[in-house]
Scaffold this motif. Sequence first.
Motif, PDB file in Angstrom:
ATOM      1  N   LEU A  53       0.792   4.408  -2.441  1.00 30.94           N
ATOM      2  CA  LEU A  53       0.595   5.709  -2.113  1.00 30.94           C
ATOM      3  C   LEU A  53       1.785   6.486  -2.824  1.00 30.94           C
ATOM      4  O   LEU A  53       1.620   7.701  -3.308  1.00 30.94           O
ATOM      5  CB  LEU A  53       0.869   5.873  -0.612  1.00 30.94           C
ATOM      6  N   THR A  92      -7.971   0.660  -0.364  1.00 25.82           N
ATOM      7  CA  THR A  92      -6.793  -0.107  -0.126  1.00 25.82           C
ATOM      8  C   THR A  92      -6.136  -0.083   0.971  1.00 25.82           C
ATOM      9  O   THR A  92      -5.794  -1.234   1.465  1.00 25.82           O
ATOM     10  CB  THR A  92      -5.907   0.250  -1.578  1.00 25.82           C
ATOM     11  N   TRP A 110       0.737  -1.083   0.014  1.00 32.45           N
ATOM     12  CA  TRP A 110       0.254  -0.043  -0.022  1.00 32.45           C
ATOM     13  C   TRP A 110       0.884   1.301   0.031  1.00 32.45           C
ATOM     14  O   TRP A 110       0.425   2.346  -0.533  1.00 32.45           O
ATOM     15  CB  TRP A 110      -1.082   0.051   1.154  1.00 32.45           C
ATOM     16  N   LEU A 154      -7.202   5.038  -2.559  1.00 36.10           N
ATOM     17  CA  LEU A 154      -5.965   4.956  -1.573  1.00 36.10           C
ATOM     18  C   LEU A 154      -6.978   4.500  -0.170  1.00 36.10           C
ATOM     19  O   LEU A 154      -6.251   3.680   0.587  1.00 36.10           O
ATOM     20  CB  LEU A 154      -5.308   6.191  -1.435  1.00 36.10           C
ATOM     21  N   ILE A 155      -7.799   5.000   0.291  1.00 36.99           N
ATOM     22  CA  ILE A 155      -8.519   4.727   1.555  1.00 36.99           C
ATOM     23  C   ILE A 155      -9.109   3.424   1.622  1.00 36.99           C
ATOM     24  O   ILE A 155      -8.778   2.665   2.452  1.00 36.99           O
ATOM     25  CB  ILE A 155      -9.814   5.856   1.748  1.00 36.99           C
ATOM     26  N   MET A 194      -4.115  11.722  -7.583  1.00 41.19           N
ATOM     27  CA  MET A 194      -4.431  11.321  -6.671  1.00 41.19           C
ATOM     28  C   MET A 194      -5.784  10.972  -6.657  1.00 41.19           C
ATOM     29  O   MET A 194      -6.762  11.752  -6.866  1.00 41.19           O
ATOM     30  CB  MET A 194      -4.173  12.541  -5.435  1.00 41.19           C
ATOM     31  N   ASN A 195      -5.764   9.735  -6.067  1.00 42.77           N
ATOM     32  CA  ASN A 195      -7.711   8.982  -6.059  1.00 42.77           C
ATOM     33  C   ASN A 195      -7.600   8.695  -4.577  1.00 42.77           C
ATOM     34  O   ASN A 195      -7.344   7.818  -4.128  1.00 42.77           O
ATOM     35  CB  ASN A 195      -7.679   8.018  -7.051  1.00 42.77           C
ATOM     36  N   TRP A 196      -8.154   9.571  -3.751  1.00 40.40           N
ATOM     37  CA  TRP A 196      -8.372   9.269  -2.166  1.00 40.40           C
ATOM     38  C   TRP A 196      -9.246   8.121  -1.973  1.00 40.40           C
ATOM     39  O   TRP A 196      -9.110   7.486  -1.098  1.00 40.40           O
ATOM     40  CB  TRP A 196      -8.686  10.755  -1.657  1.00 40.40           C
ATOM     41  N   THR A 197     -10.380   7.999  -2.814  1.00 38.44           N
ATOM     42  CA  THR A 197     -11.248   6.959  -2.631  1.00 38.44           C
ATOM     43  C   THR A 197     -10.586   5.583  -2.441  1.00 38.44           C
ATOM     44  O   THR A 197     -10.571   4.700  -2.166  1.00 38.44           O
ATOM     45  CB  THR A 197     -12.249   6.986  -3.494  1.00 38.44           C
ATOM     46  N   HIS A 203       0.917   7.327  -6.178  1.00 35.94           N
ATOM     47  CA  HIS A 203       0.038   8.408  -6.392  1.00 35.94           C
ATOM     48  C   HIS A 203       0.468   9.680  -5.951  1.00 35.94           C
ATOM     49  O   HIS A 203      -0.083  11.046  -6.216  1.00 35.94           O
ATOM     50  CB  HIS A 203      -1.364   8.217  -5.454  1.00 35.94           C
ATOM     51  N   LEU A 204       1.585   9.913  -5.282  1.00 33.98           N
ATOM     52  CA  LEU A 204       2.323  11.207  -5.114  1.00 33.98           C
ATOM     53  C   LEU A 204       2.972  11.789  -6.190  1.00 33.98           C
ATOM     54  O   LEU A 204       3.560  12.779  -6.308  1.00 33.98           O
ATOM     55  CB  LEU A 204       3.094  10.914  -3.787  1.00 33.98           C
TER      56      LEU A 204
END
Length: 166
Positions: free
Chosen positions: A36, A54, A32, A51-52, A46-49, A39-40
Amino acid sequence: MDIFLIIIAALFMVLGIIGSFLPVLPGPLTSWVGLLIFHLTDVVPMNWTFLIITFVIALGIWILDYIIPAIGTKRFGGSRAGMIGTSIGLIVGLLSPIPGGIIIGPFVGALIGELMNKSEFDKAMKAAFGSFLGFLASTLIKFMIALIFFGLFIVKFVEYQEVIFK
């Protein structure tokens, strides 16, 4: 800088897969971290949904990693000594040059741990088998999640490869 971050992310993904087998490295959580870092980068949005979701999965698997072997050991009448023996046996099995050490090590470690706990041989063998089954189930789950995370990494990498190598 993006290429450097992508290489670091890929290393974390590989470490996550390796960590699925090593008790000292949390496999899915390490994978994970790779997602992250990926995505940085500036090229991947950035796809927060994503990342949260996963992260919650990785955290849940990390927690289950401690519960599943305990359930296997308890279900078959084992003790804490058997679980500790399983972990030590895994490390010894990984470092040993014998084929199948990663499979033999946890079982033998659990058996020795149970015998050191003053258990009878039959009871120790049953507990070692339960601990071993719990270890296998936990490892398989961690490995599958780490592979899925790696697959998600590859899909995103292919999706944005034109922008990455611009």
